[in-house]
Design an enzyme around this catalytic site. Structure first.
Site: not given
Length: 363
Positions: A333, A335, A248
Site C-alpha cells: 500500500h 497510500d 493489493c
C-alpha cells in the site's frame, strides 16, 4: 463478560469481552502494526475476518472521523492483549470499545495474543469463532462447524460501493474501481489534483468507456482474487485503452487478467514493516501490507509480465508491469496511513503514465 475464541484446530483462548455483544466467526488473522488500529478495523480488506493485534495495547488514542478508511468497519471481530481503559486525543470522537459497540463488532481483551500469533504462524490462517463463555458453548460442535464452513468468495462485491460517485479535482480524471477501497487511496489521488470517479466492482467496460478517463486504478479489497471473474474480464478489455494502476487486490486482478495465477498464503502479510526491493533500482524500503493471497511466480509469462518488486523476507512478488500495455501494480500500500510513505511516489508514476498516454493520443 468472559469470552472464548475457538479455532478450527480445537485450540481455545479466553478473554474478556468489550465492544459489541454476542458472537462472531471468520478467518483469524494478525497484524503487526504498532499503531493504526482504527485504520485496520475500517479497512475493507479485513471483511469477515477476526483481527488480532500483536501490539500489546490498543485504543489509547480513541477513534476519530479523520482516520476512517471506510464509512463503516467490515471486520467480524477484534482481539487484543489489552484495550486501554482510558483514551485521550484532541480529535477523539469515541473510545474504541464504544466504536465497536456502535457497529456490533465483538472484541476480546486479556488474550495471550503472543501465543495466538505463534499458533497462526505455525498452522497458517485458521477459522475461528468468538462466543460467550457463560453460555457454556459446545466446543467440539463449534470446531466441527468451523471445519465445515467453506471459504467465502467474491467479498469485494459485498463491501464495494453500489453507486458511482465523484470526488472532484482539476487534473487527470481517474476511475477508481472500488473492490473494497481505502479512503487513503482517494486522498492520495486528490492530493495530486485528480478528478476521482469511484465506481462499483461490477462496472462494465462500456460504462468506463462512457466516462473516457485518463486512467483507471484498481483498489485493494478482501477475498480470493480468482473469484472476481467479472472484474478480471473487465480488466482484459480496458487495459489496452487506459493506463492502469493496481494496488493489493487490484494488483492480483491485473496479474490474473494477464494469464498469471494466485495462491493463498500460509498466514499472509499484515502490518507496516514489510521490506520490499525494487528489482530495477535495487532500492529497498518498508511498506504497509494487508493480503492473504499472492501471485504464483511459476505462473508468470515473462514475455507478458515483468516482476518489478519483491518481498525481501520470503521472496514473494510485490509488483509487476505489463509489457504490452500501460499498466503496473503493487501488492503493498503506497497510500499507507499510518505507516511508511517510502512508496508514495508510485502515485506520481501513475500521474506521469497518464500524461504520457495523453501525449501519445494527442500526437
Amino acid at each position: 463478560m468472559k469470552k472464548l475464541l475457538i479455532l478450527e484446530n480445537g485450540a481455545v483462548f479466553t478473554g474478556t469481552g468489550f465492544g459489541g455483544l454476542g458472537s462472531c466467526s471468520g478467518e483469524v488473522v494478525f497484524t503487526t502494526g504498532m499503531t493504526g488500529y482504527q485504520q485496520a478495523i475500517t479497512d475493507q480488506s479485513y471483511a469477515n475476518q477476526i483481527l488480532v493485534f500483536t501490539n500489546p495495547l490498543i485504543g489509547n488514542y480513541g477513534v476519530n472521523l479523520n482516520n476512517m478508511e471506510a464509512l463503516q468497519p467490515a471486520c467480524a471481530g477484534v482481539i487484543c492483549h489489552r484495550v486501554a481503559r482510558v483514551s485521550n486525543n484532541w480529535r477523539q470522537s469515541a473510545t474504541l470499545p464504544a466504536f465497536l459497540k456502535k457497529w456490533a463488532i465483538p472484541g476480546m481483551t486479556g488474550v495471550d495474543t503472543r501465543a495466538l500469533t505463534k499458533l497462526l504462524r505455525e498452522h497458517g490462517t485458521l477459522k475461528g469463532k468468538v462466543v460467550d463463555a457463560d453460555e457454556e458453548p459446545d466446543v467440539e460442535a463449534i470446531v466441527k462447524e468451523l471445519q465445515g464452513t467453506p471459504a467465502q468468495t467474491q467479498l469485494a462485491y459485498q463491501v464495494a460501493t453500489k453507486k458511482k460517485y465523484l470526488v472532484p479535482g482539476n487534473g487527470h480524471t481517474v476511475i477508481l474501481v472500488d473492490l473494497g477501497a481505502k479512503e487513503s487511496i482517494v486522498r492520495a489521488l486528490v492530493a495530486r489534483g485528480c478528478n476521482v470517479i469511484v465506481v462499483p466492482a461490477n462496472v462494465t467496460p462500456g460504462e468506463i468507456n462512457q466516462i473516457h478517463p485518463d486512467g483507471v486504478l484498481l483498489s485493494n479489497g478482501p477475498g480470493d482474487p480468482a473469484s472476481l471473474t467479472g472484474v478480471i474480464a473487465m480488466v482484459k478489455q480496458i487495459q489496452e485503452r487506459y493506463p492502469l494502476f493496481g494496488i493489493c487486490l487490484g494488483h492480483q486482478v491485473l496479474a490474473l487478467a494477464n494469464g498469471a495465477k494466485t495462491v493463498k498464503m500460509r498466514f499472509g502479510h499484515r502490518g507496516f514493516n514489510h521490506p520490499v526491493r525494487n528489482l530495477q533500482t535495487k532500492q529497498t524500503f518498508f511498506t504497509s501490507q494487508n493480503h492473504g493471497y499472492v501471485i504464483d511466480a511459476a505462473s508468470i509469462d515473462p514475455h507478458q509480465i515483468m516482476v518489478t518488486y519483491q518481498e525481501i523476507n520470503d521472496g514473494t512478488i510485490e509488483g509487476i508491469a505489463i509489457k504490452n500495455h500501460p499498466a503496473f501494480s503493487v501488492q503493498f500500500h503506497p497510500d499507507a496511513a499510518p505507516g511508511p510513505h517510502d512508496a508514495d511516489q508510485l502515485f506520481d508514476q501513475f500521474i506521469q503514465l497518464m500524461g504520457q498516454q495523453k501525449g501519445v493520443a494527442n500526437a
